[in-house]
Design a protein around this motif. Structure first.
Motif, short mmCIF file in Angstrom:
data_model
loop_
_atom_site.label_atom_id
_atom_site.label_comp_id
_atom_site.label_asym_id
_atom_site.label_seq_id
_atom_site.Cartn_x
_atom_site.Cartn_y
_atom_site.Cartn_z
N LYS A 1 36.38 49.84 42.26
CA LYS A 1 36.29 51.12 41.57
C LYS A 1 37.69 51.75 41.42
O LYS A 1 37.97 52.41 40.42
CB LYS A 1 35.37 52.07 42.32
CG LYS A 1 33.90 51.63 42.29
CD LYS A 1 33.01 52.64 42.99
CE LYS A 1 31.55 52.20 42.92
NZ LYS A 1 30.65 53.16 43.61
N ALA A 2 38.55 51.55 42.42
CA ALA A 2 39.92 52.06 42.32
C ALA A 2 40.66 51.39 41.17
O ALA A 2 41.41 52.04 40.43
CB ALA A 2 40.66 51.82 43.64
N ILE A 3 40.44 50.08 40.98
CA ILE A 3 41.08 49.37 39.86
C ILE A 3 40.56 49.91 38.53
O ILE A 3 41.32 50.14 37.58
CB ILE A 3 40.80 47.85 39.99
CG1 ILE A 3 41.54 47.29 41.21
CG2 ILE A 3 41.24 47.12 38.73
CD1 ILE A 3 41.19 45.85 41.52
N GLU A 4 39.26 50.14 38.44
CA GLU A 4 38.68 50.65 37.19
C GLU A 4 39.22 52.04 36.85
O GLU A 4 39.61 52.30 35.71
CB GLU A 4 37.15 50.71 37.33
CG GLU A 4 36.50 49.35 37.44
CD GLU A 4 35.02 49.46 37.72
OE1 GLU A 4 34.51 50.60 37.74
OE2 GLU A 4 34.37 48.43 37.89
N GLN B 1 31.43 46.69 33.87
CA GLN B 1 31.71 47.27 32.56
C GLN B 1 30.45 47.27 31.69
O GLN B 1 30.16 48.25 30.98
CB GLN B 1 32.84 46.48 31.88
CG GLN B 1 33.23 46.98 30.50
CD GLN B 1 33.84 48.35 30.53
OE1 GLN B 1 34.36 48.77 31.55
NE2 GLN B 1 33.78 49.07 29.43
N GLU B 2 29.70 46.16 31.73
CA GLU B 2 28.45 46.10 30.96
C GLU B 2 27.46 47.15 31.44
O GLU B 2 26.77 47.78 30.64
CB GLU B 2 27.84 44.71 31.09
CG GLU B 2 28.64 43.62 30.37
CD GLU B 2 28.04 42.25 30.59
OE1 GLU B 2 27.03 42.14 31.32
OE2 GLU B 2 28.58 41.26 30.04
N GLU B 3 27.40 47.35 32.77
CA GLU B 3 26.48 48.35 33.32
C GLU B 3 26.88 49.75 32.88
O GLU B 3 26.03 50.56 32.50
CB GLU B 3 26.48 48.25 34.84
CG GLU B 3 25.50 49.20 35.51
CD GLU B 3 25.49 49.06 37.01
OE1 GLU B 3 24.75 49.80 37.67
OE2 GLU B 3 26.24 48.20 37.53
N ARG B 4 28.21 50.04 32.91
CA ARG B 4 28.66 51.35 32.47
C ARG B 4 28.35 51.57 30.98
O ARG B 4 27.92 52.66 30.57
CB ARG B 4 30.18 51.49 32.70
CG ARG B 4 30.57 51.66 34.14
CD ARG B 4 31.99 52.22 34.26
NE ARG B 4 32.93 51.42 33.51
CZ ARG B 4 33.53 50.34 34.00
NH1 ARG B 4 33.30 49.96 35.23
NH2 ARG B 4 34.38 49.66 33.26
N TYR C 1 38.45 34.67 39.39
CA TYR C 1 37.24 34.54 38.59
C TYR C 1 36.14 35.48 39.10
O TYR C 1 35.45 36.13 38.30
CB TYR C 1 36.76 33.09 38.65
CG TYR C 1 35.46 32.85 37.91
CD1 TYR C 1 35.43 32.80 36.51
CD2 TYR C 1 34.26 32.72 38.60
CE1 TYR C 1 34.24 32.59 35.84
CE2 TYR C 1 33.07 32.52 37.93
CZ TYR C 1 33.07 32.45 36.55
OH TYR C 1 31.89 32.26 35.88
N ALA C 2 36.01 35.57 40.44
CA ALA C 2 34.99 36.46 41.00
C ALA C 2 35.28 37.91 40.65
O ALA C 2 34.38 38.68 40.28
CB ALA C 2 34.93 36.29 42.52
N LEU C 3 36.57 38.30 40.73
CA LEU C 3 36.94 39.68 40.40
C LEU C 3 36.68 39.97 38.93
O LEU C 3 36.13 41.02 38.56
CB LEU C 3 38.41 39.92 40.74
CG LEU C 3 38.97 41.29 40.35
CD1 LEU C 3 38.24 42.39 41.11
CD2 LEU C 3 40.46 41.34 40.67
N LYS C 4 37.06 39.02 38.07
CA LYS C 4 36.87 39.21 36.64
C LYS C 4 35.38 39.33 36.30
O LYS C 4 34.97 40.19 35.52
CB LYS C 4 37.49 38.04 35.87
CG LYS C 4 37.37 38.16 34.36
CD LYS C 4 38.02 36.97 33.67
CE LYS C 4 37.87 37.08 32.16
NZ LYS C 4 38.46 35.89 31.46
N THR C 5 34.58 38.45 36.92
CA THR C 5 33.13 38.48 36.66
C THR C 5 32.52 39.80 37.12
O THR C 5 31.71 40.42 36.41
CB THR C 5 32.44 37.32 37.40
OG1 THR C 5 33.03 36.09 36.97
CG2 THR C 5 30.96 37.30 37.10
N MET C 6 32.94 40.28 38.30
CA MET C 6 32.40 41.54 38.82
C MET C 6 32.78 42.72 37.93
O MET C 6 31.95 43.59 37.63
CB MET C 6 32.91 41.77 40.24
CG MET C 6 32.33 42.98 40.93
SD MET C 6 32.84 43.11 42.65
CE MET C 6 32.09 41.64 43.33
N MET C 7 34.05 42.72 37.46
CA MET C 7 34.50 43.81 36.60
C MET C 7 33.75 43.79 35.26
O MET C 7 33.40 44.83 34.71
CB MET C 7 36.00 43.71 36.38
CG MET C 7 36.83 43.98 37.64
SD MET C 7 38.61 43.88 37.39
CE MET C 7 38.87 45.34 36.38
#
Length: 405
Positions: free
Chosen positions: A325-328, A138-141, A128-134
């Motif tokens: 960032k590596a995942i993105e 994404q919203e920021e990008r 959940y934390a990873l999903k929320t951070m991503m």
């Protein structure tokens, strides 16, 4: 052989049984208490207290407190009635042994279930934390991209408007020049004719006035000035010194290893994404991972359609431990590597492995295993991939066994 405790005490109400066991000076950390529906054990070496209860109790609501030199065990009864005795008196050794083994097995299963539930809860919280951070990133990008698109549209509109105005100004100047040339030609012709025949001078003047064109309509010409970095007027500035200063500033930014904010600071070769990609590969090979990420990032600003740039930058972020960032970047590379064809098979396998490695370093081994399995489906004969995939399986299986203990 443990020493059995006989100086315990117990009391009861119609709904609850209370047992007090003296701890003989033992610390709370040394006391091991087990309570099931028909069995109670308090063990602190070398002392042992066991109770094979005469009636069943509710083990889920049972509690134990250690303090003031004693262990107080509270056992809610399943049926509300007063007991004649605390323990079974008719049970033989075999019956007690069987009750003890069942109680210990049940206690171990309960501990295993609690450990497994705790591990699953921690895993869910990490996901959940990873999903929320991503999602936030994404919203920021997207927000940054919207701002960039808006600015680009604004600049494009201003440029088009300036080009139109320049074109109109050029047309006005051409018409003005043409009319001036025509008027000067007519005037010269009239003067030559007047000199040749002075008697027709008065008539010529009247005809000349009649043939003159009507006055031009008045208008307003808008003048715009080219933006300058320095606030002084161009006539008061020293252009050569200013250009030299700007070039030095660009060189300083370039030497610091930062990605240049203004594309005008770039040299001619630095405007080529392929050249920047090769430079990033060279930096990566020499261990300058931040320099490699900067080179790939600048290349991506120039061309966002090359999947190798995102995949290579993901490798750089892995080295710098920028795991999210590596995942993105790996995800972006895989999106660009569609449709899946044999020509891009090796690139897709690398992207899956890099995303899987980032998941594993975040201790999300299940997600990492899925990525490695996807890469293995693309390249099933790769022995290194097979070994790494098996290692991840062993880690997951080892974690599961630890949770059951």
């Amino acid at each position: 052989m443990p020493l059995l405790i006989t100086d315990y005490s117990w009391t009861q109400t119609e709904s609850t049984v209370y047992i007090s066991v003296p701890l003989k000076g033992a610390r709370a950390s040394q006391v091991d208490i087990i309570a099931t529906d028909q069995y109670v054990k308090v063990h602190f070496p070398p002392y042992l207290f066991e109770a094979f209860l005469a009636q069943p109790v509710d083990e889920d609501k049972s509690t134990a407190k250690v303090g003031n030199g004693a262990a107080l065990i509270t056992l809610p009864k399943k049926t509300e009635e007063l007991w004649d005795q605390l323990m079974l008196t008719t049970a033989g050794k075999e019956t007690k042994k069987d009750l003890r083994e069942k109680a210990l097995k049940k206690h171990q299963e309960k501990l295993s279930d609690e450990s497994k539930s705790k591990a699953e809860k921690q895993q869910a919280e990490k996901k959940y934390a990873l999903k929320t951070m991503m999602e936030l990133e994404q919203e920021e990008r997207e927000s940054i991209q919207k701002i960039k698109d808006s600015e680009q549209q604004k600049i494009t509109a201003e440029l088009e408007s300036l080009q139109r105005e320049q074109k109109e100004q050029l047309q006005i100047e051409k018409r003005t020049e043409k009319n001036a040339t025509k008027n000067s030609t007519q005037k010269a012709a009239c003067e030559a004719k007047a000199k040749a025949d002075p008697t027709e001078n008065s008539g010529l003047k009247s005809r000349t006035r009649e043939e003159l064109p009507a006055p031009r309509a008045s208008g307003t010409i808008q003048v715009k000035f080219t933006p300058r970095v320095f606030p002084t007027a161009l006539r008061e500035s020293k252009v050569a010194e200013e250009e030299e200063w700007l070039n030095k500033q660009a060189e300083a930014r370039r030497a610091s290893g930062n990605v240049l904010e203004d594309l005008n600071d770039l040299k001619e070769e630095e405007r080529n994404p392929d050249w920047l990609k090769d430079k990033g590969n060279t930096c990566f090979a020499t261990g300058d991972y931040q320099g490699a990420v900067n080179a790939y990032s600048l290349a991506i600003r120039l061309n966002r359609k090359l999947p190798a740039l995102f995949s290579n930058r993901a490798a750089g972020h892995l080295k710098l431990k920028n795991l999210h960032k590596a995942i993105e970047d790996s995800t972006e590379a895989l999106q660009l590597l569609t449709p899946a064809v044999p020509a891009n098979a090796s690139a897709r396998a690398r992207a899956y492995v890099r995303r899987g490695t980032a998941f594993c370093q975040l201790q999300l081994y299940s997600e990492g295993l899925q990525e490695y399995q996807a890469a293995l489906r693309i390249d099933p004969e790769n022995t290194e991939l097979q070994v790494d995939t098996q290692k991840i399986r062993n880690i997951i299986q080892g974690s599961a066994e630890e949770g059951q203990m």
